[in-house]
Scaffold this active site. Structure first.
Site, short mmCIF file in Angstrom:
data_model
loop_
_atom_site.label_atom_id
_atom_site.label_comp_id
_atom_site.label_asym_id
_atom_site.label_seq_id
_atom_site.Cartn_x
_atom_site.Cartn_y
_atom_site.Cartn_z
N HIS A 44 0.83 -1.20 0.00
CA HIS A 44 0.00 0.00 0.00
C HIS A 44 0.86 1.26 0.00
O HIS A 44 0.61 2.20 -0.75
CB HIS A 44 -0.93 0.01 1.21
CG HIS A 44 -1.70 1.27 1.34
ND1 HIS A 44 -2.85 1.51 0.63
CD2 HIS A 44 -1.45 2.38 2.06
CE1 HIS A 44 -3.27 2.72 0.91
NE2 HIS A 44 -2.45 3.27 1.79
N ARG A 211 0.68 5.79 12.14
CA ARG A 211 0.81 7.25 12.12
C ARG A 211 -0.40 7.86 12.76
O ARG A 211 -1.50 7.35 12.63
CB ARG A 211 0.90 7.76 10.69
CG ARG A 211 2.11 7.29 9.94
CD ARG A 211 1.97 7.84 8.54
NE ARG A 211 3.06 7.44 7.70
CZ ARG A 211 2.90 6.64 6.67
NH1 ARG A 211 1.71 6.15 6.40
NH2 ARG A 211 3.91 6.34 5.91
N GLY A 222 7.29 11.45 6.21
CA GLY A 222 7.58 10.25 7.01
C GLY A 222 7.19 8.96 6.30
O GLY A 222 6.34 8.95 5.43
N GLY A 224 6.53 6.18 8.36
CA GLY A 224 5.79 5.39 9.34
C GLY A 224 6.62 4.27 9.94
O GLY A 224 6.14 3.48 10.73
N LEU A 225 7.90 4.20 9.55
CA LEU A 225 8.78 3.13 10.05
C LEU A 225 9.79 3.64 11.06
O LEU A 225 10.45 2.86 11.74
CB LEU A 225 9.53 2.48 8.88
CG LEU A 225 8.69 1.57 7.98
CD1 LEU A 225 9.46 1.20 6.72
CD2 LEU A 225 8.29 0.31 8.73
N GLY A 226 9.92 4.98 11.15
CA GLY A 226 10.98 5.57 11.97
C GLY A 226 11.01 5.06 13.41
O GLY A 226 12.03 4.55 13.89
P1 ADP Z 1 6.81 8.86 10.39
O1 ADP Z 1 7.80 8.35 9.42
O2 ADP Z 1 5.42 8.99 9.88
O3 ADP Z 1 7.32 10.05 11.15
P2 ADP Z 1 7.37 7.43 12.82
O4 ADP Z 1 7.30 5.98 13.14
O5 ADP Z 1 8.71 8.07 12.90
O6 ADP Z 1 6.70 7.62 11.41
O7 ADP Z 1 6.36 8.21 13.76
C1 ADP Z 1 5.02 7.75 13.88
C2 ADP Z 1 4.07 8.90 14.11
O8 ADP Z 1 4.33 9.49 15.38
C3 ADP Z 1 4.23 10.05 13.13
O9 ADP Z 1 3.49 9.84 11.96
C4 ADP Z 1 3.71 11.23 13.93
O10 ADP Z 1 2.31 11.29 13.83
C5 ADP Z 1 4.06 10.89 15.35
N1 ADP Z 1 5.27 11.59 15.85
C6 ADP Z 1 6.54 11.11 15.89
N2 ADP Z 1 7.38 11.99 16.44
C7 ADP Z 1 6.62 13.08 16.76
C8 ADP Z 1 6.93 14.34 17.39
N3 ADP Z 1 8.16 14.67 17.78
N4 ADP Z 1 5.88 15.20 17.57
C9 ADP Z 1 4.63 14.88 17.18
N5 ADP Z 1 4.29 13.72 16.59
C10 ADP Z 1 5.28 12.82 16.38
#
Ligand code: ADP
Length: 267
Positions: A44, A211, A222, A224-226
């Site tokens: 997806h 997310r 992003g 969504g894997l970070g």
């Molecule tokens: P992404 O690649 O979408 O950032 P992550 O796994 O890194 O995916 O983070 C998941 C979700 O957590 C993000 O989509 C965001 O909604 C939320 N998020 C992460 N870090 C923060 C932050 N510092 N402040 C606000 N929301 C955050």
């Protein structure tokens, strides 16, 4: 004998309501379901930017466009190509982590030097995003060494900093630093004055592809894997990830490392 059965809760979300179904399945069924879920998610995630790119290619091939329209379309295509690139790069990081043994003592890494390095990189990102030169600050803290895999820890720390920079508007600050904990372990923290996250999302944030807001996350670039990668790296080092946040209150993310990973000169 009978394979051991596991009880799982499935949550279905919709119209602001939540429905919970409980099912009994075996570990093999669970692993298979997770694999299918992962493949479906990846497909997806790749299909969306791919559809955009093929759509624009078709437009460029069939319509007479002005130079400025062409430029605009090419820019949109380039953004989507970059999305696919980050996705593939995060997926590769993931499979490398899953396929490789847990790092032993590895090398001794200077915690403060590593902090300075990831903060410098985050400052560069914040400038590229037009957030101003003073958005990201390294906080002073204790000096010690960490036993671990340098590339993995670097990528986990950068992921937290990059998230904070991407989600925090210009004028608001991101702070990062190390603490030594009472038990002899250490904590790396990234604290931001961004929008914060509602409590109901916190337990699921480190899940792959989870997310808070899909469309906004796409804007902020992003995959969504970070955070799933951050959690994986922390666990491989015997540690864990802690998240503190509330809507309108900013967020603090921590990677907690156990005492066995920390060499403190003042011990
Ligand atoms: P992404 O690649 O979408 O950032 P992550 O796994 O890194 O995916 O983070 C998941 C979700 O957590 C993000 O989509 C965001 O909604 C939320 N998020 C992460 N870090 C923060 C932050 N510092 N402040 C606000 N929301 C955050």
């Amino acid at each position: 004998g009978h394979p051991q059965r596991i009880s799982i809760n499935l949550y279905l979300y919709g119209k602001g309501r939540r429905l919970m179904l409980t099912r009994e399945i075996t570990a093999v069924e669970l692993a298979e379901a997770m694999r299918r879920d992962f493949v479906a998610n990846v497909s997806h995630e790749i299909r969306t930017p791919l559809t955009v790119v093929s759509g624009f290619i078709e437009t460029l091939q069939t319509l007479e466009l002005s130079a400025s329209e062409r430029r605009e379309y090419l820019e949109l295509m380039s953004t989507q190509a970059q999305r696919m690139q980050s996705l593939v790069s995060d997926l590769l990081t993931f499979s490398r982590l899953e396929g490789s043994p847990v790092p032993g003592v590895g090398e001794w890494i200077d915690a403060q030097a590593m902090l300075q390095q990831v903060v410098n990189e985050a400052q560069a990102l914040s400038e590229v995003l037009g957030r101003g030169p003073h958005q990201v600050l390294a906080q002073s803290g204790p000096s010690f060494l960490i036993a671990g895999a340098r590339a993995e820890l670097h990528s986990a720390m950068s992921n937290l900093l990059n998230n904070a920079v991407r989600h925090t508007p210009a004028g608001a600050q991101v702070r990062a630093g190390w603490t030594l904990n009472n038990d002899g372990g250490a904590g790396f923290y990234v604290s931001d004055d961004g929008p914060g996250i509602e409590a109901e999302h916190l337990p699921r944030l480190t899940e792959r592809f989870y997310r808070v807001d899909r469309s906004r996350s796409r804007e902020t670039g992003g995959t969504g894997l970070g955070l799933a990668i951050v959690k994986h790296v922390a666990q491989r080092h015997g540690g864990l990830v802690q998240i503190e946040s509330a809507l309108g209150q900013g967020s603090t993310f921590r990677i907690i490392l156990p005492p066995s990973r920390v060499l403190n000169h003042s011990d």
